[in-house]
Design an enzyme around this catalytic site. Structure first.
Site, mmCIF file in Angstrom:
data_model
loop_
_atom_site.group_PDB
_atom_site.id
_atom_site.type_symbol
_atom_site.label_atom_id
_atom_site.label_comp_id
_atom_site.label_asym_id
_atom_site.label_seq_id
_atom_site.Cartn_x
_atom_site.Cartn_y
_atom_site.Cartn_z
ATOM 1 C CD GLU B 189 13.267 -17.083 -13.623
ATOM 2 O OE1 GLU B 189 14.138 -16.920 -14.491
ATOM 3 O OE2 GLU B 189 13.529 -17.331 -12.429
ATOM 4 C CG HIS B 258 16.248 -10.103 -5.005
ATOM 5 N ND1 HIS B 258 17.293 -9.762 -5.821
ATOM 6 C CD2 HIS B 258 16.188 -11.462 -5.017
ATOM 7 C CE1 HIS B 258 17.863 -10.884 -6.292
ATOM 8 N NE2 HIS B 258 17.201 -11.916 -5.824
#
Lengths: 325, 455
Positions: B189, B258
């Site tokens: 990322e 998450h």
């Protein structure tokens, strides 16, 4: 010394650009020491052959990204003293209208995508610039300048991986000045720096960063190969920073000796070496070189005076350029 | 032209007061900020200032008069040399209301004098044909349309090409646009966000898909220090026209790493625009606007909403501007403000409250930066009560910010403290019963509305 550019004009320009960087930094240091310049600045003095050797192999279409120690890259890529000193003093006529300062000078007109003062922060930007070049079918090349300290940042390895997978026209130029802030490089970098690039299948070179002709010759070759789609490349340039990590880093003996500094300044200085070569080769006389130095000194003095007298941005600019319309 | 000075309301509940003393007389020249008169109510005495400069033409209500109704003309002010002999008749005909400011309460607003400021134009013309679409299809269509429209737009991220996206948002894009414009990246990322920023500096318009926004924490330096700040730092020389998008917030049973809502984090950053749609129509219209926007846009989607269907207008080129909230339900008793999946709870609560006779107005902010303060203020001036609903944590929540804004700009209109309904102040637990407890519930929204309506 190795030979790269071959005509007198190119040699003199390289000399001139190195002296301009040194002169700029001497003046900036003076501004800081006399409390005319605020904040924090990082001197490039000693590393001139790296920026000039590389940037002289580039055109205005080629891009660079720079670092917190970025004045040298900026001058080498074509920036003017006046706008640079204005930026250092936070004046409206600075490259960034006084909003960037020493650590964030950008100069789009010469392909300088700006100094990113987060160590390693511009590695993604440089690689993205190369992706743009490839996507658009252009042949420009991007050089990413960063120091040995930045090789400890993970981003370098993330983007070298993609640059290698996608054959991007980017050259990673690691200016190894021996110190990561106040710590010797060998204490922060395990193993070999070039081997890290080689692990991604990137051709890597280690070179004397005080020899402007050698730096220029290698860069010219690598730029030409990048334009043919053979990038990326990695260069480690051995160099030395004459000042401390930043202008306030005066007492440095606890991490490096005065003898060591003296040795680099007297025996390996890139400007003294190149000047000697120019005279020896009959490219310029001592008098011509002295005249050139004096002219650059005068330019700098005038630019500083101009910047000191220049006006600050209007307060209404405080919220200008937060968003593009 | 002569204008009237009206009896000011010193609080929203004030209906009349005493004009205790005039500090000016007819013929006096006054400047903005000069004290004109002292007004008394049963609670306080306040000085009353001139807003404009001019000459006092005629005093219509003598000092010492009690029971002067709010908004009654009390004097006429004109330009120098203006004949105001018939001022009294002019005053009867005048309908223009004039805002005056009291010295002791400079921010106090008069209920009658604050016109609605919000843009309430419809998002699409009346009678437009509608079709049912999932949020997923809406996002996909938006990207397809914008990639067809502009060659500079490309998509990059993990598994976006061959695999068609972890949540299938990029379904069909590789076939349509090829590998040059739909780029699979490694799991990296920080790296691909940085590369996208560099491409954007050069004028391309990347869409960066984060498999979820939880993973964007790896890239936060590139998003904030590079994408958001460069336009400013470079004095306008270059910026980052790009979109960072992906699911944000809690899905179901995937635990703490998450399940986080980053709305307030990104909304904090000047230089970013932040979008968090709820409906499919908004997802489509706002994503198209985001791709066209010359700034870095954080586009926060939601995994649970991807499969939900909504009506979407059938139009060739449908966009929704940033900074325009949507009134999802009109009401008069309380304002419920939410965005993204919070709207599910807000709407459900409003329906249940209606059965109990409480008429809630529900506002979907849609974009958090820019934020449509006017629609919220207009609504609060009408309902006098506000509850905010969001999934994110309670400290430094969007609802906190809105509460402060409403307090500053509509203090006198509030009949109850604003309540913020947020997720619980804990990392998301895994166990089903604990997870349910950590999330916002419709019952909590109803309870908050009951509190602010003193039921």
């Amino acid at each position: 010394m190795a030979k790269a550019k071959t005509n007198t004009e190119d040699y003199l320009r390289m000399y001139r650009q190195m002296v301009r960087i040194r002169t700029f930094e001497d003046n900036a240091n003076q501004l800081y020491l006399s409390a005319k310049m605020p904040g924090l600045t990082h001197m490039y003095s000693g590393e001139e052959a790296v920026a000039v050797g590389i940037c002289e192999a580039l055109t205005d279409d080629d891009r660079i990204t720079s670092t917190h120690r970025g004045h040298g890259h900026c001058v080498a890529k074509g920036a003017e003293f006046k706008e640079m000193f204005c930026e250092l003093l936070g004046k409206e006529e600075g490259y960034c209208r006084g909003k960037g300062g020493s650590m964030h000078i950008a100069d789009q007109s010469h392909g300088n995508l700006g100094a990113n003062a987060i160590v390693g922060g511009s590695m993604g930007i440089a690689t993205g610039s190369a992706l743009r070049s490839k996507m658009l079918g252009h042949d420009d090349v991007t050089v990413c300048f960063f120091g040995d300290g930045a090789t400890a940042q993970g981003l370098l390895y993330e983007v070298m991986n993609m640059a290698a997978l996608w054959n991007l026209p980017v050259i990673y130029a690691c200016e190894n000045n021996g110190y990561s802030e106040y710590t010797k490089t060998e204490e922060i970098a395990a193993g070999s720096i070039t081997a890290r690039a080689e692990a991604f299948g990137i051709e890597a070179f280690k070179i004397d960063g005080q020899d402007v002709l050698a730096v220029n010759e290698l860069t010219q070759k690598l730029v030409a190969r990048c334009r043919k789609g053979e990038g990326p490349f990695f260069i480690e340039l051995e160099t030395y920073r004459y000042h401390g990590h930043h202008v306030g880093d005066i007492n440095r003996e606890y991490y490096r000796s005065k003898d060591e500094e003296k040795d680099w300044k007297e025996n390996r200085d890139p400007i003294i070496r190149f000047r000697g070569w120019l005279v020896e080769q009959g490219i310029a006389s001592e008098e011509e070189i002295e005249a050139m130095n004096a002219e650059i000194e005068k330019d700098a003095t005038e630019a500083v005076a101009y910047a000191e007298a220049a006006k600050y941005p209007d307060v209404s600019e405080v919220d200008m350029h937060v968003y593009a319309d | 032209m002569a204008t009237e000075i009206l009896m000011p309301a010193l609080s929203p509940t004030m209906e009349e007061g005493t004009l205790a003393k005039w500090l000016v007389k007819e013929g006096d020249t006054v400047n903005s900020g000069d004290i004109l008169a002292e007004i008394e109510t049963d609670k306080a005495t306040m000085e009353f200032e001139a807003v404009d400069e001019g000459v006092i033409g005629k005093i219509l209500v003598e000092e010492g008069t009690e029971g002067v109704k709010v908004n009654t003309p009390i004097a006429v002010i004109g330009e120098e040399g203006e004949d105001m002999s018939n001022a009294e008749t002019a005053s009867d005909a005048a309908t223009e209301t004039k805002e005056e400011v009291t010295k002791d309460q400079p921010m106090a607003q008069q209920p009658a004098a604050v016109p609605a400021k919000a843009d309430r134009s419809p998002d699409w013309p009346e009678g437009t044909e509608m079709t049912t679409m999932t949020v997923r299809e809406a996002l996909n269509t938006a990207m397809v349309e914008e990639m067809e429209r502009d060659d500079g737009v490309f998509l990059m991220g993990e598994e976006v090409a061959e695999y068609q996206g972890a949540y299938k948002i990029s379904q069909g894009l590789l076939d349509k646009f090829g590998e040059k414009r739909v780029i699979d990246t490694p799991i990296t990322e920080h790296g691909f966000a940085g590369i996208a920023v560099g491409a954007a500096f050069g004028g391309l318009k990347p869409i960066v898909e984060f498999m979820t926004f939880n993973f964007a924490m790896q890239a936060i330096d590139q998003i904030i220090n590079s994408a958001a700040k460069t336009l400013y730092m470079s004095g306008g020389q270059m910026g980052a026209p790009m979109v960072f998008r992906g699911p944000n917030g809690a899905a179901a049973r995937v635990a703490a790493q998450h399940s986080q809502d980053y709305a307030a984090w990104y909304a904090h950053i000047p230089g970013l625009k932040v979008v968090m749609p709820y409906t499919a129509a908004d997802a489509k219209g706002l994503l198209k606007s985001a791709i066209r926007d010359p700034n870095p846009v954080i586009f926060l989607e939601n995994e649970i909403l991807y499969g939900r269907s909504f009506e979407v207008p059938v139009l060739d080129d449908f966009t929704i501007p940033f900074g325009k909230a949507r009134i999802a339900r009109e009401g008069k008793d309380v304002t419920i403000v939410s965005f993204g999946i919070g709207m599910s709870y807000a709407m459900e609560a409003a329906e249940k409250l209606a059965e109990e006779g409480v008429d809630a107005e529900v506002i979907d902010l849609r974009t958090l930066r820019p934020l449509d303060y006017d629609t919220v203020l207009d609504s609060v001036r009408k309902t006098n009560r506000m509850v905010t609903v969001e999934e994110g944590w309670p400290v430094g929540a969007i609802g906190n910010h809105l509460s402060a804004h409403v307090m500053t700009h509509a203090f006198d209109y509030l009949d109850a403290p604003v309540l913020n309904v947020c997720g619980k102040d804990v990392p998301m637990p895994y166990a089903a019963n604990l997870e349910r407890h950590a999330l916002v519930t419709t019952d909590e929204v109803i309870e908050a509305v009951n509190q602010v309506t003193y039921r």
